[in-house]
Design a protein around this motif. Structure first.
Motif, PDB file in Angstrom:
ATOM      1  N   ASP A  96      -6.000   0.309   0.238  1.00  0.00           N
ATOM      2  CA  ASP A  96      -5.574   0.814   1.537  1.00  0.00           C
ATOM      3  C   ASP A  96      -5.181  -0.389   2.402  1.00  0.00           C
ATOM      4  O   ASP A  96      -5.991  -1.279   2.634  1.00  0.00           O
ATOM      5  CB  ASP A  96      -6.718   1.585   2.188  1.00  0.00           C
ATOM      6  CG  ASP A  96      -6.309   2.268   3.479  1.00  0.00           C
ATOM      7  OD1 ASP A  96      -5.361   1.802   4.147  1.00  0.00           O
ATOM      8  OD2 ASP A  96      -6.943   3.283   3.822  1.00  0.00           O
ATOM      9  N   PRO A  97      -3.941  -0.456   2.869  1.00  0.00           N
ATOM     10  CA  PRO A  97      -3.504  -1.617   3.657  1.00  0.00           C
ATOM     11  C   PRO A  97      -4.227  -1.731   5.003  1.00  0.00           C
ATOM     12  O   PRO A  97      -4.301  -2.809   5.570  1.00  0.00           O
ATOM     13  CB  PRO A  97      -2.004  -1.382   3.861  1.00  0.00           C
ATOM     14  CG  PRO A  97      -1.788   0.068   3.607  1.00  0.00           C
ATOM     15  CD  PRO A  97      -2.882   0.517   2.681  1.00  0.00           C
ATOM     16  N   GLU A  98      -4.789  -0.628   5.505  1.00  0.00           N
ATOM     17  CA  GLU A  98      -5.473  -0.647   6.804  1.00  0.00           C
ATOM     18  C   GLU A  98      -6.982  -0.846   6.678  1.00  0.00           C
ATOM     19  O   GLU A  98      -7.625  -1.231   7.643  1.00  0.00           O
ATOM     20  CB  GLU A  98      -5.170   0.638   7.557  1.00  0.00           C
ATOM     21  CG  GLU A  98      -3.696   0.787   7.895  1.00  0.00           C
ATOM     22  CD  GLU A  98      -3.381   2.107   8.553  1.00  0.00           C
ATOM     23  OE1 GLU A  98      -4.310   2.795   9.016  1.00  0.00           O
ATOM     24  OE2 GLU A  98      -2.194   2.459   8.593  1.00  0.00           O
ATOM     25  N   ASP A  99      -7.544  -0.526   5.503  1.00  0.00           N
ATOM     26  CA  ASP A  99      -8.995  -0.637   5.312  1.00  0.00           C
ATOM     27  C   ASP A  99      -9.260  -1.115   3.890  1.00  0.00           C
ATOM     28  O   ASP A  99      -9.167  -0.336   2.936  1.00  0.00           O
ATOM     29  CB  ASP A  99      -9.663   0.710   5.570  1.00  0.00           C
ATOM     30  CG  ASP A  99     -11.182   0.655   5.454  1.00  0.00           C
ATOM     31  OD1 ASP A  99     -11.731  -0.380   5.008  1.00  0.00           O
ATOM     32  OD2 ASP A  99     -11.828   1.649   5.806  1.00  0.00           O
ATOM     33  N   GLY A 100      -9.566  -2.386   3.753  1.00  0.00           N
ATOM     34  CA  GLY A 100      -9.749  -2.980   2.435  1.00  0.00           C
ATOM     35  C   GLY A 100     -10.883  -2.379   1.623  1.00  0.00           C
ATOM     36  O   GLY A 100     -10.954  -2.579   0.416  1.00  0.00           O
ATOM     37  N   ARG A 101     -11.769  -1.611   2.275  1.00  0.00           N
ATOM     38  CA  ARG A 101     -12.874  -0.968   1.545  1.00  0.00           C
ATOM     39  C   ARG A 101     -12.436   0.323   0.877  1.00  0.00           C
ATOM     40  O   ARG A 101     -13.116   0.834   0.008  1.00  0.00           O
ATOM     41  CB  ARG A 101     -14.035  -0.671   2.503  1.00  0.00           C
ATOM     42  CG  ARG A 101     -14.618  -1.920   3.165  1.00  0.00           C
ATOM     43  CD  ARG A 101     -15.527  -1.544   4.294  1.00  0.00           C
ATOM     44  NE  ARG A 101     -14.732  -0.871   5.323  1.00  0.00           N
ATOM     45  CZ  ARG A 101     -15.229  -0.192   6.352  1.00  0.00           C
ATOM     46  NH1 ARG A 101     -16.506  -0.085   6.523  1.00  0.00           N
ATOM     47  NH2 ARG A 101     -14.437   0.372   7.231  1.00  0.00           N
ATOM     48  N   GLN A 102     -11.305   0.853   1.291  1.00  0.00           N
ATOM     49  CA  GLN A 102     -10.819   2.140   0.783  1.00  0.00           C
ATOM     50  C   GLN A 102      -9.778   1.941  -0.322  1.00  0.00           C
ATOM     51  O   GLN A 102      -9.043   0.959  -0.326  1.00  0.00           O
ATOM     52  CB  GLN A 102     -10.168   2.957   1.911  1.00  0.00           C
ATOM     53  CG  GLN A 102     -11.122   3.463   2.942  1.00  0.00           C
ATOM     54  CD  GLN A 102     -11.947   4.636   2.449  1.00  0.00           C
ATOM     55  OE1 GLN A 102     -11.661   5.263   1.435  1.00  0.00           O
ATOM     56  NE2 GLN A 102     -13.015   4.927   3.160  1.00  0.00           N
ATOM     57  N   VAL A 103      -9.735   2.922  -1.212  1.00  0.00           N
ATOM     58  CA  VAL A 103      -8.721   2.958  -2.259  1.00  0.00           C
ATOM     59  C   VAL A 103      -7.911   4.233  -2.057  1.00  0.00           C
ATOM     60  O   VAL A 103      -8.473   5.310  -1.831  1.00  0.00           O
ATOM     61  CB  VAL A 103      -9.378   2.953  -3.659  1.00  0.00           C
ATOM     62  CG1 VAL A 103      -8.352   3.184  -4.744  1.00  0.00           C
ATOM     63  CG2 VAL A 103     -10.122   1.648  -3.879  1.00  0.00           C
ATOM     64  N   ILE A 104      -6.615   4.095  -2.113  1.00  0.00           N
ATOM     65  CA  ILE A 104      -5.714   5.243  -1.981  1.00  0.00           C
ATOM     66  C   ILE A 104      -5.337   5.713  -3.386  1.00  0.00           C
ATOM     67  O   ILE A 104      -4.945   4.903  -4.234  1.00  0.00           O
ATOM     68  CB  ILE A 104      -4.435   4.867  -1.194  1.00  0.00           C
ATOM     69  CG1 ILE A 104      -4.787   4.313   0.183  1.00  0.00           C
ATOM     70  CG2 ILE A 104      -3.494   6.051  -1.093  1.00  0.00           C
ATOM     71  CD1 ILE A 104      -5.408   5.309   1.118  1.00  0.00           C
ATOM     72  N   LEU A 105      -5.460   7.020  -3.607  1.00  0.00           N
ATOM     73  CA  LEU A 105      -5.124   7.616  -4.901  1.00  0.00           C
ATOM     74  C   LEU A 105      -3.844   8.421  -4.755  1.00  0.00           C
ATOM     75  O   LEU A 105      -3.654   9.135  -3.772  1.00  0.00           O
ATOM     76  CB  LEU A 105      -6.261   8.518  -5.367  1.00  0.00           C
ATOM     77  CG  LEU A 105      -7.608   7.809  -5.522  1.00  0.00           C
ATOM     78  CD1 LEU A 105      -8.747   8.805  -5.522  1.00  0.00           C
ATOM     79  CD2 LEU A 105      -7.608   6.985  -6.786  1.00  0.00           C
ATOM     80  N   SER A 106      -2.963   8.279  -5.737  1.00  0.00           N
ATOM     81  CA  SER A 106      -1.708   9.027  -5.709  1.00  0.00           C
ATOM     82  C   SER A 106      -1.368   9.510  -7.114  1.00  0.00           C
ATOM     83  O   SER A 106      -1.840   8.969  -8.114  1.00  0.00           O
ATOM     84  CB  SER A 106      -0.570   8.158  -5.156  1.00  0.00           C
ATOM     85  OG  SER A 106      -0.402   7.019  -5.968  1.00  0.00           O
ATOM     86  N   LEU A 107      -0.563  10.521  -7.151  1.00  0.00           N
ATOM     87  CA  LEU A 107      -0.125  11.111  -8.407  1.00  0.00           C
ATOM     88  C   LEU A 107       0.921  10.211  -9.065  1.00  0.00           C
ATOM     89  O   LEU A 107       1.832   9.722  -8.397  1.00  0.00           O
ATOM     90  CB  LEU A 107       0.494  12.475  -8.091  1.00  0.00           C
ATOM     91  CG  LEU A 107       0.469  13.586  -9.104  1.00  0.00           C
ATOM     92  CD1 LEU A 107      -0.932  13.850  -9.618  1.00  0.00           C
ATOM     93  CD2 LEU A 107       1.045  14.852  -8.493  1.00  0.00           C
ATOM     94  N   THR A 108       0.782   9.977 -10.352  1.00  0.00           N
ATOM     95  CA  THR A 108       1.794   9.227 -11.098  1.00  0.00           C
ATOM     96  C   THR A 108       2.869  10.202 -11.580  1.00  0.00           C
ATOM     97  O   THR A 108       2.650  11.425 -11.564  1.00  0.00           O
ATOM     98  CB  THR A 108       1.176   8.527 -12.318  1.00  0.00           C
ATOM     99  OG1 THR A 108       0.710   9.536 -13.229  1.00  0.00           O
ATOM    100  CG2 THR A 108       0.052   7.581 -11.917  1.00  0.00           C
ATOM    101  N   PRO A 109       4.008   9.711 -12.041  1.00  0.00           N
ATOM    102  CA  PRO A 109       5.004  10.617 -12.620  1.00  0.00           C
ATOM    103  C   PRO A 109       4.412  11.441 -13.775  1.00  0.00           C
ATOM    104  O   PRO A 109       4.715  12.631 -13.909  1.00  0.00           O
ATOM    105  CB  PRO A 109       6.109   9.673 -13.099  1.00  0.00           C
ATOM    106  CG  PRO A 109       6.012   8.496 -12.176  1.00  0.00           C
ATOM    107  CD  PRO A 109       4.530   8.336 -11.926  1.00  0.00           C
ATOM    108  N   GLU A 110       3.553  10.832 -14.586  1.00  0.00           N
ATOM    109  CA  GLU A 110       2.913  11.564 -15.690  1.00  0.00           C
ATOM    110  C   GLU A 110       1.972  12.637 -15.149  1.00  0.00           C
ATOM    111  O   GLU A 110       1.872  13.732 -15.700  1.00  0.00           O
ATOM    112  CB  GLU A 110       2.154  10.605 -16.608  1.00  0.00           C
ATOM    113  CG  GLU A 110       1.577  11.260 -17.840  1.00  0.00           C
ATOM    114  CD  GLU A 110       2.622  11.882 -18.762  1.00  0.00           C
ATOM    115  OE1 GLU A 110       2.274  12.877 -19.438  1.00  0.00           O
ATOM    116  OE2 GLU A 110       3.767  11.408 -18.818  1.00  0.00           O
ATOM    117  N   GLY A 111       1.286  12.331 -14.056  1.00  0.00           N
ATOM    118  CA  GLY A 111       0.397  13.313 -13.427  1.00  0.00           C
ATOM    119  C   GLY A 111       1.176  14.500 -12.898  1.00  0.00           C
ATOM    120  O   GLY A 111       0.776  15.654 -13.076  1.00  0.00           O
ATOM    121  N   LEU A 112       2.321  14.227 -12.263  1.00  0.00           N
ATOM    122  CA  LEU A 112       3.162  15.301 -11.741  1.00  0.00           C
ATOM    123  C   LEU A 112       3.719  16.147 -12.885  1.00  0.00           C
ATOM    124  O   LEU A 112       3.737  17.378 -12.812  1.00  0.00           O
ATOM    125  CB  LEU A 112       4.298  14.729 -10.893  1.00  0.00           C
ATOM    126  CG  LEU A 112       5.240  15.749 -10.277  1.00  0.00           C
ATOM    127  CD1 LEU A 112       4.494  16.703  -9.356  1.00  0.00           C
ATOM    128  CD2 LEU A 112       6.353  15.029  -9.510  1.00  0.00           C
TER     129      LEU A 112
END
Length: 154
Positions: A96-112
């Motif tokens: 997370d660019p705003e909070d280094g303690r957080q991780v942002i999860l997103s769908l990959t093309p394979e996930g979609l």
């Protein structure tokens, strides 16, 4: 409290509270059974809780905490689920660019791709069941659909 009515061959008939409670129970059970069968019989690749997480990530990236809150599970449980999805290549992690303690999860093309495939399988599973129904039953399902969507949104 007003009585609900149901259309019968002879016209509308008011349901008693007991009859309405029985109808509510029967419909709840039917919806639960259909939901369970669609989740477990239509696709064996991904357990329902993992599919749900992929669905939640389709609209926008989220943190484990956000996903845990949405899915109403503990943060450690969600982290285990997302770890499996990351290892399978369906979900990507980014700091997370705003909070280094957080991780942002997103769908990959394979996930979609997997999400769309499972949805097609589930739709096909339902379609196969509908094909064995009469025209009158199809019409009844079409009219009930709007009522059930209304009930589900309240």
């Amino acid at each position: 409290m007003s009585k609900q009515t149901v259309e019968t061959v002879s016209g509308p008939k008011a349901l008693t509270r007991t009859e309405l409670a029985r109808l509510a129970n029967d419909l709840r059970l039917a919806c639960m059974r259909i939901s369970r069968r669609v989740r477990y019989e239509s696709d064996l690749l991904l357990p329902p809780h993992q599919f749900s997480v992929l669905s939640r990530l389709e609209s926008a990236p989220k943190t484990n905490s956000e996903l845990a809150e949405i899915e109403r599970v503990t943060a450690p449980s969600m982290k285990r689920t997302t770890n499996v999805l990351v290892e399978a290549g369906y979900v990507a992690r980014a700091d997370d660019p705003e909070d280094g303690r957080q991780v942002i999860l997103s769908l990959t093309p394979e996930g979609l791709k997997t999400l769309k495939r499972i949805r097609r399988h589930r739709d096909e599973w339902m379609l196969q069941r509908f094909e064995g129904l009469t025209e009158e039953e199809h019409a009844l399902l079409a009219s009930v659909r709007d009522v059930l969507l209304k009930v589900a949104s309240e």
